[in-house]
Design a protein around this motif. Structure first.
Motif, PDB file in Angstrom:
ATOM      1  N   SER A 202       0.903  -0.999  -0.138  1.00 35.73           N
ATOM      2  CA  SER A 202       0.428  -0.248  -0.366  1.00 35.73           C
ATOM      3  C   SER A 202       0.932   1.278  -0.029  1.00 35.73           C
ATOM      4  O   SER A 202       2.073   1.664   0.586  1.00 35.73           O
TER       5      SER A 202
ATOM      6  N   THR B  42      -4.887   1.908   1.631  1.00 39.61           N
ATOM      7  CA  THR B  42      -5.230   0.524   2.003  1.00 39.61           C
ATOM      8  C   THR B  42      -4.880   0.008   2.722  1.00 39.61           C
ATOM      9  O   THR B  42      -5.498  -1.096   4.010  1.00 39.61           O
TER      10      THR B  42
ATOM     11  N   GLY C 121      -4.434   5.707  -9.730  1.00 35.35           N
ATOM     12  CA  GLY C 121      -3.348   5.940  -8.874  1.00 35.35           C
ATOM     13  C   GLY C 121      -3.745   3.964  -9.812  1.00 35.35           C
ATOM     14  O   GLY C 121      -2.657   4.120 -11.041  1.00 35.35           O
ATOM     15  N   ASN C 122      -3.721   2.682  -9.026  1.00 33.25           N
ATOM     16  CA  ASN C 122      -3.277   1.923  -8.930  1.00 33.25           C
ATOM     17  C   ASN C 122      -4.706   1.186  -9.786  1.00 33.25           C
ATOM     18  O   ASN C 122      -4.846   0.359 -10.518  1.00 33.25           O
ATOM     19  N   LEU C 123      -5.459   3.023 -10.113  1.00 34.60           N
ATOM     20  CA  LEU C 123      -7.057   2.350 -10.830  1.00 34.60           C
ATOM     21  C   LEU C 123      -8.228   1.097 -11.204  1.00 34.60           C
ATOM     22  O   LEU C 123      -9.114   0.817 -11.561  1.00 34.60           O
TER      23      LEU C 123
ATOM     24  N   THR D  66     -10.681  10.987  -2.179  1.00 35.87           N
ATOM     25  CA  THR D  66     -10.268  10.377  -1.807  1.00 35.87           C
ATOM     26  C   THR D  66      -9.881   9.831  -0.314  1.00 35.87           C
ATOM     27  O   THR D  66     -10.028   8.894   0.214  1.00 35.87           O
TER      28      THR D  66
HETATM   29  N1  F0G Z   1      -6.353   8.340  -3.764  1.00 36.31           N
HETATM   30  C1  F0G Z   1      -6.071   8.086  -2.445  1.00 36.31           C
HETATM   31  C2  F0G Z   1      -6.175   8.427  -1.368  1.00 36.31           C
HETATM   32  C3  F0G Z   1      -5.097   6.751  -2.353  1.00 36.31           C
HETATM   33  O1  F0G Z   1      -5.157   6.383  -1.263  1.00 36.31           O
HETATM   34  C4  F0G Z   1      -5.651   5.898  -3.930  1.00 36.31           C
HETATM   35  C5  F0G Z   1      -5.142   4.768  -3.881  1.00 36.31           C
HETATM   36  C6  F0G Z   1      -5.512   6.661  -4.531  1.00 36.31           C
HETATM   37  C7  F0G Z   1      -6.307   7.868  -4.828  1.00 36.31           C
HETATM   38  C8  F0G Z   1      -5.676   6.386  -6.167  1.00 36.31           C
HETATM   39  O2  F0G Z   1      -6.907   5.085  -6.101  1.00 36.31           O
HETATM   40  O3  F0G Z   1      -5.178   3.204  -6.780  1.00 36.31           O
HETATM   41  O4  F0G Z   1      -7.915   3.152  -7.270  1.00 36.31           O
HETATM   42  O5  F0G Z   1      -6.452   4.004  -8.760  1.00 36.31           O
HETATM   43  N2  F0G Z   1      -4.130   4.281  -2.366  1.00 36.31           N
HETATM   44  C9  F0G Z   1      -3.782   3.122  -2.882  1.00 36.31           C
HETATM   45  C10 F0G Z   1      -2.898   2.365  -1.527  1.00 36.31           C
HETATM   46  C11 F0G Z   1      -3.355   2.483  -4.096  1.00 36.31           C
HETATM   47  O6  F0G Z   1      -2.461   1.671  -1.083  1.00 36.31           O
HETATM   48  O7  F0G Z   1      -3.705   2.719  -0.317  1.00 36.31           O
HETATM   49  P1  F0G Z   1      -6.832   3.697  -6.982  1.00 36.31           P
END
Ligand code: F0G
Length: 434
Positions: free
Chosen positions: A143, A147, A247-249, A385
């Motif tokens: 993460s 996550t 990010g990881n989509l 997010t």
């Molecule tokens: N915004 C936040 C605050 C996030 O923590 C993440 C992803 C995203 C956007 C992107 O979302 O990966 O579904 O495209 N965080 C992951 C983590 C990778 O490990 O907490 P995504």
């Protein structure tokens, strides 16, 4: 037809049992997704049922995820669910942010109001329920912080052992602190997110640990509830655009699947357009989609951004994200460190606040309106997010003019608000207040 897992690759579409422990298709290596027969669902009856549940004190009805479980009926027994009353996140209007973004109005769906402060809780309650249903004892994830915070909370709340793998450095203390506080065994690995994901997949296989990254199809099922709840809150009026950071989509994949399924069931009458915004230094999906997604997907080996949540160079869910962008007539944008930092301060100054990655939405909207892609009068929902308190270090540095982009370039505090250090002297302070 019982719920089952299906390979996402159009030329394969191999089907598997819903209880098979799989993260990729054993036949072709493609991504997997949960599939259902929604044939018997009546949209009017669902809308009514979901409204009634809002007044019901049963834990599953109070959850802003499981309230909508008819659209992700993968469990045989809801007794497996661990709920921290996730979801139930508000729609907020931000006139100041709208003006900054070149819009007449904007609505934020603020996932930072979740129990662990990010949208991950919507998905994690789904993945954790499946882990319990499968009789798993240990769960793991790599993460960038959110996550892991979410998985730690849901795992311990449900009697599972959480194992967390995070990049050493490049993770905000707010998120690391959560993992420690919830009691997760935490490994800080000398590698970046993409490298650690490969490592964790090996370990999961070797030690029989259940993987709860967004490659897990049940995480995606839970995250669909973000758009379902959004439409319920809007009385099923579809916005023109939904904008989110990438990010990881996994999230855009979940939104797209949820929207397509709502359309198929008749809950909505059209699809909104999806806009994904990446940080410029970590924008492999932007680069890929720039020429229509026709070439090879090229991972970035050294992704960089202060928005550490989205510091990912090799996003696993890009094939799903591509389909959802294409299906909705969506777009992919990117924003610089300066643009993200300023947009974040504007969201803060709207009384809303969010973490850096979330602010990529407003930074992207500003560019998309300037380019004429999004109309000034459009009905836009931007998904924030993560919570403002996830990364206080970034905030303090921005407002005091100390924030530096990864290459060392100074970030201007365009909307800076530094604290004033002053002696304990009423006259002096009165003069300063004016
Ligand atoms: N915004 C936040 C605050 C996030 O923590 C993440 C992803 C995203 C956007 C992107 O979302 O990966 O579904 O495209 N965080 C992951 C983590 C990778 O490990 O907490 P995504």
């Amino acid at each position: 037809m019982h719920p089952h897992l299906v390979c996402f690759t159009p030329s394969c579409r191999a089907a598997f049992d819903i209880t098979d422990v799989l993260y990729n298709c054993p036949k072709c290596g493609g991504l997997l997704e949960a599939a259902y027969d929604f044939g018997g669902l009546d949209p009017a009856a669902l809308r009514k049922l979901w409204r009634e549940r809002r007044m019901d004190n049963a834990p599953l009805a109070q959850s802003g995820v499981w309230r909508y479980r008819e659209l992700f009926p993968f469990l045989d027994d809801t007794g497996h669910v661990i709920t921290l009353r996730e979801g139930n996140t508000p729609l907020l209007s931000g006139p100041r942010a709208a003006a900054y973004g070149g819009l007449d109005r904007i609505t934020f769906k603020h996932q930072g109001f979740n129990p662990t402060g990010s949208f991950k809780d919507n998905g994690m309650t789904g993945g954790a329920a499946q882990a319990r249903r499968l009789g798993m004892k240990r769960v793991a994830c790599v993460s960038t912080g959110n996550t892991s915070a979410s998985m730690a909370a849901y795992a311990v709340a449900g009697g599972l052992d959480p194992l967390i793998f995070i990049p050493n450095g490049n993770i905000s203390y707010g998120k690391l602190a959560q993992a420690l506080e919830y009691g997760a065994k935490t490994f800080q690995v000398e590698a970046n997110f993409d490298q650690i994901l490969a490592l964790v997949r090996v370990l999961a296989e070797k030690l029989g640990i259940y993987l709860l990254n967004s490659i897990n199809p049940f995480r995606i099922e839970g995250q669909k509830s973000i758009v379902i709840e959004m439409m319920d809150q809007r009385d099923w009026r579809v916005p023109d655009w939904i904008v989110l950071p990438g990010g990881n989509l996994g999230n855009v994949s979940a939104f797209g699947k949820g929207l397509r399924e709502m359309l198929a069931v008749g809950l909505i009458d059209r699809l909104p357009r999806l806009a994904v915004v990446q940080a410029e230094g970590s924008s492999p999906f932007y680069e890929f989609m720039r020429d229509g997604g026709r070439g090879e997907f090229a991972a970035q080996t050294h992704p960089e951004t202060l928005a550490t949540a989205i510091r990912i160079g090799d996003p696993v869910s890009w094939p799903k994200a591509k389909l959802e962008i294409e299906t909705t007539g969506g777009v992919v944008e990117r924003a610089t460190e300066q643009e993200i930092a300023d947009a974040k301060a504007v969201i803060g100054h709207s009384g809303i606040g969010c973490e850096p990655a979330s602010a990529a939405t407003l930074a992207g909207i500003r560019k998309l309106t300037a380019a004429g892609v999004i109309d000034r009068g459009a009905d836009v929902v931007a998904v924030l997010t993560g919570n403002v308190l996830k990364d206080p270090d970034y905030i303090y540095k921005y407002h005091t003019g100390q924030l530096q982009a990864p290459g060392g370039a100074a970030i201007r505090p365009s909307f800076g608000n530094a604290p004033v250090v002053v002696a304990n002297d009423p006259d002096r302070i009165a003069a300063l207040i004016g």
